[in-house]
Design an enzyme around this catalytic site. Structure first.
Site, mmCIF file in Angstrom:
data_model
loop_
_atom_site.group_PDB
_atom_site.id
_atom_site.type_symbol
_atom_site.label_atom_id
_atom_site.label_comp_id
_atom_site.label_asym_id
_atom_site.label_seq_id
_atom_site.Cartn_x
_atom_site.Cartn_y
_atom_site.Cartn_z
ATOM 1 N N ASP A 183 0.842 -1.191 0.000
ATOM 2 C CA ASP A 183 0.000 0.000 0.000
ATOM 3 C C ASP A 183 0.882 1.247 0.000
ATOM 4 O O ASP A 183 1.564 1.534 0.982
ATOM 5 C CB ASP A 183 -0.887 -0.028 1.248
ATOM 6 N N HIS A 185 -0.433 4.121 0.012
ATOM 7 C CA HIS A 185 -1.197 4.936 0.962
ATOM 8 C C HIS A 185 -1.347 6.388 0.509
ATOM 9 O O HIS A 185 -1.589 7.287 1.315
ATOM 10 C CB HIS A 185 -0.531 4.879 2.349
ATOM 11 N N GLU A 209 -1.302 -0.587 -4.012
ATOM 12 C CA GLU A 209 -2.513 0.145 -3.652
ATOM 13 C C GLU A 209 -2.252 1.645 -3.552
ATOM 14 O O GLU A 209 -1.226 2.063 -3.003
ATOM 15 C CB GLU A 209 -3.036 -0.380 -2.310
ATOM 16 N N GLU A 235 -10.356 3.637 -2.042
ATOM 17 C CA GLU A 235 -10.865 3.768 -0.675
ATOM 18 C C GLU A 235 -11.281 5.195 -0.344
ATOM 19 O O GLU A 235 -12.075 5.412 0.572
ATOM 20 C CB GLU A 235 -9.820 3.297 0.335
ATOM 21 N N HIS A 285 -12.462 -2.080 0.769
ATOM 22 C CA HIS A 285 -11.628 -1.511 1.829
ATOM 23 C C HIS A 285 -12.358 -1.672 3.158
ATOM 24 O O HIS A 285 -13.537 -1.359 3.269
ATOM 25 C CB HIS A 285 -11.414 -0.032 1.510
#
Length: 382
Positions: A183, A185, A209, A235, A285
């Site tokens: 991720d 992020h 991700e 997400e 998510h």
């Protein structure tokens, strides 16, 4: 049947639960929260409650349309999260009324079990090899980890090397027993994301991700040229209208709508169907609580392009409370060989321990996400 009351509970670690009561004694639960903005979402739910009290809870689509379209200004994380939690509770009531799991009301199950993954490594990833070994011992077949700490627009290759060293340590510890997702992020800006994505190719990741923030999704076109690894995002996208352009562009392989943020079960089922038309997979998510996970599993059960489910058991955010702590029956979220069975009970299939919820809500601190700064003092993405 009429809705008679809506009550909210802010509880540790960072969750907001919603209880919806009816005049027939059927109660539904939802989880409307934006992590770090629970009080703002609470206010949005309370504004909708004035409309909902006295209404028939079975008219889920009509209530959803009212919550989305009745205001001149619409959407956004807080309002869509309020809508999501209300929607979850409405579906929970409807399933209990018909004595059926929610997925039976959405066309029925299309699978026998659902694959799940475990988080490792924490916010600033560390000891990932040890946690990967633990995940294998616990029966997981897939894990996800954060890639890096703060990353400036242009930053040091030592940070890139550190990410690769951590992933290599996992491969050395457990070989190919685990699928690994990394991720970004949204911490990594476009230029460094291209570099990091290319360097991670060697590890044959399950997906990367949020390589960039969703506000910069146009950069996915360029990042996709640097890696064959599947790209996941979504997400921080809150409606089918936000996912529309992403899917039309064709540079995403996996979408990750959050059923507590993106309008609930009603909206995320539509988002997933849109993705199916573009041959795109879904991995909802869910680093949240047991109600949010129940909603995800309801969607997963009847959605063929879902391939894996995030869940929060043992996640680094869960301080002072964990996934099972507010459930009467903690055995329902039992993972076997990296999978979970379909929920068999009516509605969401979970039984909330209301006494524990009320006790936790009596003195709950307000959770806020960390604020990070780069080496030169500028605000960094967290």
């Amino acid at each position: 049947m009429k809705i008679t009351n809506i009550e909210l509970f802010k509880i540790p670690p960072r969750w907001l639960f919603l209880k919806m009561e009816t005049d027939e004694g059927i109660t539904g639960w939802g989880e409307p929260v934006i992590e770090g903005r629970a009080d703002t979402v609470r206010t949005a739910v309370e504004e909708f409650a004035g409309y909902l009290i006295g209404k028939d809870p079975a008219r889920i689509e009509d209530h959803w349309q009212y919550m989305y379209r009745s205001g001149f200004y619409r959407g956004g994380p807080e309002v869509m999260s309020a809508t999501a939690g209300i929607d979850q509770a409405l579906w929970d009531i409807k399933g209990k009324y018909f004595n059926a799991p929610i997925y039976d009301l959405l066309g029925g199950a299309c699978r026998d079990k659902i694959r799940v993954y475990r988080w490792i490594g924490g916010d600033r990833p560390a000891d990932v090899a040890g946690e990967a070994r633990l995940a294998v011992e616990q029966g997981y077949s897939a894990i996800k980890m954060n890639a890096t700490e703060e990353m400036h627009y242009i930053d040091s290759y030592t940070k890139i090397d550190a990410v690769c060293e951590r992933v290599a340590a996992i491969r050395e510890a457990v070989g190919k027993k685990l699928d690994i997702a990394v991720d970004f992020h949204g911490r990594v800006h476009k230029t460094m994301a291209k570099v990091l994505a290319r360097e991670l190719d060697q590890f044959r990741l399950m997906f990367i991700e949020e390589p960039v923030l969703p506000q910069n999704n146009e950069a996915l076109r360029e990042i996709a040229r640097y890696t064959p690894v599947p790209i996941a995002t979504g997400e921080r996208m809150f409606s089918r209208w936000e996912f529309k352009n992403l899917l039309q562009e064709g540079y995403v392989d996996i979408i990750q709508p959050d059923l507590s943020h993106a309008g609930g079960i009603t909206e995320c089922k539509k988002i997933a169907s849109m993705a199916e038309a573009y041959d795109v997979a879904v991995a909802p998510h869910c680093p949240l609580g047991p109600i949010a996970l129940g909603a995800c599993l309801a969607l997963d059960s009847c959605t063929p392009n879902v391939f894996i489910q995030e869940q929060s058991l043992g996640i680094h955010y869960n301080k002072n409370a964990d996934l099972m702590d507010y459930l009467k029956d903690r055995s329902i979220y039992k993972y076997k060989e990296g999978f979970i069975d379909l929920m068999a009970g009516p509605g969401l299939g979970i039984d909330i321990d209301e006494d524990s919820v009320r006790k936790a809500a009596a003195d709950c601190p307000t959770w806020k996400n960390p604020v990070w700064r780069n080496f030169d003092g500028t605000i960094a993405e967290w």
